[in-house]
Design a protein around this motif. Structure first.
Motif, PDB file in Angstrom:
ATOM      1  N   UNK A  69      34.075  -3.570  32.793  1.00  0.00           N
ATOM      2  CA  UNK A  69      34.102  -2.151  31.992  1.00  0.00           C
ATOM      3  C   UNK A  69      34.767  -0.928  32.918  1.00  0.00           C
ATOM      4  N   UNK A  70      35.179   0.175  32.206  1.00  0.00           N
ATOM      5  CA  UNK A  70      35.549   1.168  32.836  1.00  0.00           C
ATOM      6  C   UNK A  70      34.690   2.307  32.482  1.00  0.00           C
ATOM      7  N   UNK A  71      34.276   3.120  33.266  1.00  0.00           N
ATOM      8  CA  UNK A  71      33.266   4.358  33.116  1.00  0.00           C
ATOM      9  C   UNK A  71      33.905   5.750  33.548  1.00  0.00           C
ATOM     10  N   UNK A  72      33.645   6.732  32.692  1.00  0.00           N
ATOM     11  CA  UNK A  72      34.185   8.038  33.341  1.00  0.00           C
ATOM     12  C   UNK A  72      33.645   8.196  34.616  1.00  0.00           C
ATOM     13  N   UNK A  73      34.231   8.566  35.601  1.00  0.00           N
ATOM     14  CA  UNK A  73      33.819   8.887  36.932  1.00  0.00           C
ATOM     15  C   UNK A  73      32.432  10.023  36.969  1.00  0.00           C
ATOM     16  N   UNK A  74      32.605  11.251  35.920  1.00  0.00           N
ATOM     17  CA  UNK A  74      31.679  12.022  36.002  1.00  0.00           C
ATOM     18  C   UNK A  74      30.364  11.521  35.472  1.00  0.00           C
ATOM     19  N   UNK A  75      30.525  10.503  34.766  1.00  0.00           N
ATOM     20  CA  UNK A  75      29.185   9.639  34.119  1.00  0.00           C
ATOM     21  C   UNK A  75      28.653   8.345  34.942  1.00  0.00           C
ATOM     22  N   UNK A  76      29.118   8.235  36.055  1.00  0.00           N
ATOM     23  CA  UNK A  76      29.087   6.868  36.753  1.00  0.00           C
ATOM     24  C   UNK A  76      27.410   6.891  36.980  1.00  0.00           C
ATOM     25  N   UNK A  77      26.924   8.075  37.523  1.00  0.00           N
ATOM     26  CA  UNK A  77      25.535   8.161  37.821  1.00  0.00           C
ATOM     27  C   UNK A  77      24.548   7.841  36.765  1.00  0.00           C
ATOM     28  N   UNK A  78      24.869   8.737  35.828  1.00  0.00           N
ATOM     29  CA  UNK A  78      24.310   8.370  34.464  1.00  0.00           C
ATOM     30  C   UNK A  78      24.275   6.886  34.013  1.00  0.00           C
ATOM     31  N   UNK A  79      25.514   6.329  33.795  1.00  0.00           N
ATOM     32  CA  UNK A  79      25.621   4.887  33.626  1.00  0.00           C
ATOM     33  C   UNK A  79      24.666   4.184  34.590  1.00  0.00           C
ATOM     34  N   UNK A  80      24.724   4.274  35.872  1.00  0.00           N
ATOM     35  CA  UNK A  80      24.144   3.329  36.799  1.00  0.00           C
ATOM     36  C   UNK A  80      22.558   3.472  36.469  1.00  0.00           C
ATOM     37  N   UNK A  81      22.106   4.863  36.407  1.00  0.00           N
ATOM     38  CA  UNK A  81      20.736   5.157  36.184  1.00  0.00           C
ATOM     39  C   UNK A  81      20.201   4.160  34.658  1.00  0.00           C
ATOM     40  N   UNK A  82      21.088   4.221  33.768  1.00  0.00           N
ATOM     41  CA  UNK A  82      20.682   3.411  32.421  1.00  0.00           C
ATOM     42  C   UNK A  82      20.559   1.901  32.790  1.00  0.00           C
ATOM     43  N   UNK A  83      21.675   1.459  33.443  1.00  0.00           N
ATOM     44  CA  UNK A  83      21.641   0.066  33.717  1.00  0.00           C
ATOM     45  C   UNK A  83      20.730  -0.373  34.782  1.00  0.00           C
ATOM     46  N   UNK A  84      20.332   0.562  35.718  1.00  0.00           N
ATOM     47  CA  UNK A  84      18.844   0.136  36.450  1.00  0.00           C
ATOM     48  C   UNK A  84      17.697   0.311  35.802  1.00  0.00           C
ATOM     49  N   UNK A  86      16.915  -0.918  33.105  1.00  0.00           N
ATOM     50  CA  UNK A  86      16.490  -2.261  32.637  1.00  0.00           C
ATOM     51  C   UNK A  86      16.160  -3.338  33.593  1.00  0.00           C
ATOM     52  N   UNK A  87      14.740  -3.448  33.818  1.00  0.00           N
ATOM     53  CA  UNK A  87      13.963  -4.216  34.805  1.00  0.00           C
ATOM     54  C   UNK A  87      15.028  -5.253  35.487  1.00  0.00           C
ATOM     55  N   UNK A  88      15.364  -6.267  34.760  1.00  0.00           N
ATOM     56  CA  UNK A  88      16.356  -7.279  35.444  1.00  0.00           C
ATOM     57  C   UNK A  88      17.641  -6.970  36.203  1.00  0.00           C
ATOM     58  N   UNK A  89      18.068  -5.744  35.939  1.00  0.00           N
ATOM     59  CA  UNK A  89      19.260  -5.300  36.158  1.00  0.00           C
ATOM     60  C   UNK A  89      18.997  -4.368  37.521  1.00  0.00           C
TER      61      UNK A  89
END
Length: 347
Positions: A69-84, A86-89
């Motif tokens: 995937x590609x993620x807007x740099x300014x939204x990277x932290x929000x993306x990572x927070x969402x992904x994390x 999810x318990x198995x991720x």
């Protein structure tokens, strides 16, 4: 209820991507974990990632998730927070591209599949719970010094052709499902040797390491995060790079430069070249290596036949292409190669 798939043309989406005023980061990740309802999980991902303007290709199956995937740099932290969240991720390793302009994807596609890696394994006794040991870049380099170590490339022939680890064995096949039994056959008699499996981002070699253990091999390793993570760690730690050439990637870039070595050749004139392209004939789109000179002479086509049909209507191009006996196999050398066998270690 939001629309859970794209309805805009590719041309318009590419135009919008090029007009973006912010930067993007290209990321790949995967995780083997049980998903009871892949369709429901797919829709959950789409709603949340679409809201974050994530583009890319994601596969979901009962065995886990695989994403580029590609993620807007300014939204990277929000993306990572969402992904994390999810318990198995939670804490999942994210492979950040080495050679990246952020223009790798222009739309979000999330598909449900039978498996995140098509492996052809139908043995009910096989399990991903027992897999090879992870090695990082420094450990990889150290193991490569040992003459008892065999390194196996679990990627396709066109990936190996433009870049690979020094002395790595190629498993000459077009599909991962064919490579697994071939790797076992190649290594018969070497059940006690150190075997390191590697691939682009880790997903194929992780499964391959589990399969080798399942087949009785004892000292199996796999490169954590694949070539992408290896290159990043080698740069950060100033390590000697044992991977030479380009790392093929499955997005518009078609490759990340790891070292300046050019180990492949133009498929048309034979000059040193490692630039992949797709034939410009819409009835073909063959993936092959072409230098700038041949690209100009052939109008970006793989053959005279394709060049001659380039300006015809797309449907006519496809009709003509169906009549070409070689079809998509013009530059496919994998099946013609001899399958290497490893001599058993003398003890």
């Amino acid at each position: 209820m939001p629309v859970l798939h794209n309805r805009v043309s590719n041309e318009e989406l590419k135009k919008r991507l090029m007009e973006e005023t912010f930067s993007r980061t290209t990321i790949s990740f995967y995780q083997y974990f049980p998903i009871q309802n892949p369709k429901e999980f797919r829709d959950f991902l789409y709603r949340n990632l679409d809201a974050l303007q994530v583009f890319g290709r994601i596969y979901v199956a009962k065995e886990g998730i695989n994403a580029q995937i590609s993620v807007p740099a300014e939204k990277f932290e929000a993306f990572r927070s969402f992904l994390y969240s999810i318990e198995p991720l939670n804490g999942l390793r994210l492979n950040i591209a080495v050679d990246d302009d952020g223009k790798s994807f222009w739309v979000l596609k999330i598909k449900v599949r039978d498996k995140i890696v098509a492996d052809g394994i139908d043995d009910p006794a096989f399990s991903m719970e027992r897999k090879g040991k992870y090695v990082n870049a420094a450990q990889m380099n150290e193991l490569l010094k040992d003459p008892d170590t065999v390194v196996i490339d679990m990627r396709n022939h066109y990936e190996y052709e433009v870049g690979h680890f020094v002395n790595a064995l190629e498993v000459p096949s077009d599909t991962f499902r064919e490579q697994l039994p071939m790797a076992v056959e190649m290594m018969k008699g070497n059940e006690e040797r150190n075997i390191i499996m590697y691939c682009t981002g880790g997903i194929r070699c992780e499964k391959a390491s589990a399969y080798m253990l399942h087949k009785g091999f004892q000292n199996v390793f796999h490169l954590e995060g694949g070539i992408i993570k290896y290159a990043r760690e080698a740069n950060e730690q100033s390590l000697d790079k044992k991977f030479i050439g380009k790392n093929f990637v499955f997005d518009d870039r078609l490759g990340e430069r790891i070292t300046e070595d050019v180990i492949a050749h133009c498929h048309q004139c034979g000059k040193p070249c490692d630039d992949h392209t797709n034939c410009k004939n819409d009835g073909c789109h063959l993936l092959f290596i072409q230098c700038e000179t041949c690209a100009a002479e052939m109008n970006g086509c793989c053959s005279v036949e394709c060049k001659d049909t380039l300006h015809l209507p797309v449907e006519r191009q496809k009709e003509i292409r169906k009549g070409v006996e070689n079809g998509q196999n013009i530059f496919n050398k994998s099946q013609a190669r001899l399958r290497p066998r490893i001599a058993p270690l003398n003890r």
